[in-house]
Motif scaffolding. Structure first.
Motif, mmCIF file in Angstrom:
data_model
loop_
_atom_site.group_PDB
_atom_site.id
_atom_site.type_symbol
_atom_site.label_atom_id
_atom_site.label_comp_id
_atom_site.label_asym_id
_atom_site.label_seq_id
_atom_site.Cartn_x
_atom_site.Cartn_y
_atom_site.Cartn_z
ATOM 1 N N ALA A 91 0.107 18.018 0.772
ATOM 2 C CA ALA A 91 0.848 17.124 0.077
ATOM 3 C C ALA A 91 0.344 15.603 -0.405
ATOM 4 N N GLY A 92 -0.794 15.540 0.391
ATOM 5 C CA GLY A 92 -1.779 14.329 -0.034
ATOM 6 C C GLY A 92 -2.509 14.599 -1.410
ATOM 7 N N VAL A 124 6.063 8.580 3.038
ATOM 8 C CA VAL A 124 7.061 9.527 3.375
ATOM 9 C C VAL A 124 7.003 10.363 4.562
ATOM 10 N N GLN A 125 5.697 10.693 4.808
ATOM 11 C CA GLN A 125 5.575 11.606 6.123
ATOM 12 C C GLN A 125 5.643 11.051 7.167
ATOM 13 N N HIS A 135 9.150 5.361 3.939
ATOM 14 C CA HIS A 135 9.798 4.889 2.673
ATOM 15 C C HIS A 135 9.437 5.927 1.522
ATOM 16 N N ASP A 145 0.851 -1.192 -0.063
ATOM 17 C CA ASP A 145 -0.026 -0.051 -0.019
ATOM 18 C C ASP A 145 0.924 1.154 -0.211
ATOM 19 N N ASN A 191 -3.150 5.293 -3.850
ATOM 20 C CA ASN A 191 -3.924 6.106 -3.999
ATOM 21 C C ASN A 191 -3.158 7.662 -3.909
ATOM 22 N N PRO A 192 -2.626 7.942 -5.146
ATOM 23 C CA PRO A 192 -1.623 9.135 -4.814
ATOM 24 C C PRO A 192 -2.207 10.535 -5.170
ATOM 25 N N PRO A 193 -1.470 11.647 -4.699
ATOM 26 C CA PRO A 193 -2.190 12.923 -4.774
ATOM 27 C C PRO A 193 -2.546 12.932 -6.091
ATOM 28 N N LEU A 218 7.866 5.955 -1.750
ATOM 29 C CA LEU A 218 7.200 5.122 -2.832
ATOM 30 C C LEU A 218 7.428 3.490 -2.509
ATOM 31 N N THR A 277 0.381 5.425 2.383
ATOM 32 C CA THR A 277 -0.712 4.883 3.342
ATOM 33 C C THR A 277 -1.445 5.867 3.869
ATOM 34 N N GLY A 278 -0.912 7.119 4.300
ATOM 35 C CA GLY A 278 -1.712 7.891 5.071
ATOM 36 C C GLY A 278 -1.997 7.408 6.340
ATOM 37 N N VAL A 338 -5.573 3.468 6.074
ATOM 38 C CA VAL A 338 -6.833 2.860 5.860
ATOM 39 C C VAL A 338 -6.981 1.784 4.789
HETATM 40 C C1 SAM Z 1 -4.062 10.799 -1.447
HETATM 41 S S1 SAM Z 1 -3.192 10.577 -0.041
HETATM 42 C C2 SAM Z 1 -3.880 8.659 0.264
HETATM 43 C C3 SAM Z 1 -3.695 8.299 1.550
HETATM 44 C C4 SAM Z 1 -4.091 6.799 1.965
HETATM 45 N N1 SAM Z 1 -3.540 5.736 0.945
HETATM 46 C C5 SAM Z 1 -6.087 6.912 1.473
HETATM 47 O O1 SAM Z 1 -6.084 6.427 0.611
HETATM 48 O O2 SAM Z 1 -6.418 7.598 2.422
HETATM 49 C C6 SAM Z 1 -1.678 10.120 -0.646
HETATM 50 C C7 SAM Z 1 -0.537 9.700 0.311
HETATM 51 O O3 SAM Z 1 0.715 9.645 -0.347
HETATM 52 C C8 SAM Z 1 1.815 10.256 0.625
HETATM 53 N N2 SAM Z 1 3.006 10.175 -0.373
HETATM 54 C C9 SAM Z 1 3.270 11.281 -1.221
HETATM 55 N N3 SAM Z 1 4.682 11.172 -1.663
HETATM 56 C C10 SAM Z 1 4.920 10.074 -1.278
HETATM 57 C C11 SAM Z 1 6.073 9.119 -1.671
HETATM 58 N N4 SAM Z 1 7.326 9.877 -2.470
HETATM 59 N N5 SAM Z 1 6.302 8.110 -1.083
HETATM 60 C C12 SAM Z 1 5.158 7.358 -0.168
HETATM 61 N N6 SAM Z 1 4.156 8.188 0.211
HETATM 62 C C13 SAM Z 1 4.103 9.419 -0.399
HETATM 63 C C14 SAM Z 1 1.220 11.291 1.192
HETATM 64 O O4 SAM Z 1 1.954 11.580 2.291
HETATM 65 C C15 SAM Z 1 -0.130 10.763 1.676
HETATM 66 O O5 SAM Z 1 -0.241 10.253 2.728
#
Ligand code: SAM
Length: 372
Positions: free
Chosen positions: A279-280, A225-226, A251, A200, A265-267, A253, A203-204, A207
């Protein structure tokens, strides 16, 4: 390396020079500060717009009133859709950034225990500690940041109901919260490939990792990353009794190796984030999405499947095209095995000039596999 000393601000008050560190790590900073005594809201707006902080010394309720008065004045400058969604969207973002900068100029002093030494002030100690870490000294904080921390405290306490889990998820300050159930439902109902291990990515709150584990995936490795997201996801998964099957790692990605199922589920909007929460949502230049698609094939087992959750709002706004997205998949050697769609039910703000486009938004779960 020693940590960076906190940024400080210096100002004159009662013929004395004062200097304090900022409490929150936000990037928008007042470079000058004046004490906000006896100012009309219009005068305060002029000063704040110049980037000068307004240090509030009166009753705490007055600080909120000043903030609300500034907000009303800033809201009057409405933006109209001139038929070019991309240009309108960029103006909306600029206006939002300007509003945040100006509202961030109303400042409060905190004592060394994070108490607000003003009449009728709430107890913000726990909220500030959770959002910004332990206090170290007297400090200054934008009222907006303090109110944000207090809101986050309430969310963390109450949690957000996630129907697909039948449980609540407790977001931390600055961590993307699953307030919209549409995309979680897609992950809960997509046909599950035979995968002993899933990743995943981003993961934020954890969830989606929780949904996968509840659906029977034996082991999930979740990354973000956060640092706040990592702590938050670990807490949520432990609360749900899933921490024996889900490992959360800080980590960038993908973790090493390959999995039979990779969920991302990226930004979803190309743009510059101005806070950890943003940043999400915002992906500078769409580069993160490009990196995800490019690297995906190296982390999928031969028969494995990737679930890429993506809203088409960027397409509706003219920030990305569907053809460009499909071409990215093709260049990476990925084929589309299927797609599940959901229509989110956003509550568009009545003053949002792009609400007619937001009402057309579709969130998709792209089922991707390796072409070879
Ligand atoms: C749209 S949110 C989705 C969070 C969660 N998966 C959800 O569906 O509710 C995007 C997540 O990607 C994380 N993120 C952004 N850049 C990242 C990277 N380079 N590696 C890992 N996670 C990253 C953000 O911190 C954020 O938690």
């Amino acid at each position: 390396m020693p940590p960076h000393p906190p940024a400080t601000v210096t100002w004159w008050e009662n013929d004395q020079q004062r200097r304090l560190p900022w409490r929150d790590p936000g990037e928008r900073r007042a470079v000058q500060v004046v004490v906000a005594d006896d100012l009309t809201a219009d005068a305060a707006l002029r000063i704040a717009t110049r980037g000068t902080g307004l240090l509030w010394r009166g009753d705490f309720r007055g600080a909120r009133q000043l903030r609300d008065a500034l907000r009303r004045r800033l809201a009057r400058r409405g933006i109209r859709d001139d038929g070019d969604p991309r240009a309108t969207y960029l103006r909306v973002r600029q206006a939002a950034a300007h509003r945040a900068r100006v509202l961030g100029m109303v400042l409060i002093e905190l004592d060394a225990d994070d108490r607000v030494p003003l009449p009728h002030a709430p107890d913000v100690r726990r909220a500030c500690r959770e959002a910004f870490g332990p206090p170290v000294a007297r400090s200054l904080i934008p009222l907006q940041a303090m109110l944000g921390a207090m809101g986050a405290r309430q969310w963390r306490e109450r949690g957000v109901a996630v129907p697909a889990l039948g449980e609540r998820i407790h977001p931390h300050h600055g961590v993307f919260a699953p307030t919209r159930s549409d995309y979680v439902d897609l992950v809960a109902r997509a046909p599950l490939p035979d995968a002993g291990l899933a990743f995943d990515i981003g993961t934020g709150t954890g969830v989606l990792a929780a949904v996968l584990a509840r659906r029977g995936v034996a082991r999930v490795v979740a990354t973000d990353v956060q640092p706040a997201a990592v702590v938050c996801a670990r807490e949520n998964l432990a609360r749900l009794g899933l921490d024996d099957r889900v490992e959360v790692r800080r980590h960038d990605l993908f973790p090493r190796g390959r999995a039979g199922l990779v969920v991302v589920n990226p930004p979803w909007l190309p743009g510059t984030p101005h806070s950890p929460l943003e940043a999400g949502v915002f992906d500078p230049g769409g580069r993160l999405l490009a990196r995800i698609v490019r690297q995906l094939p190296d982390h999928l087992t031969p028969g494995g499947e990737a679930w890429l959750v993506l809203s088409d709002l960027a397409e509706l706004l003219g920030l990305r095209t569907r053809d460009a997205l499909l071409a990215q998949f093709g260049r990476a050697g990925l084929v589309v095995r299927g797609r599940l769609d959901a229509r989110p039910s956003p509550t568009p703000r009545p003053d949002d000039p792009l609400r007619h486009l937001r009402a057309q938004e579709t969130v998709s779960l792209w089922r991707l596999g390796l072409a070879r």
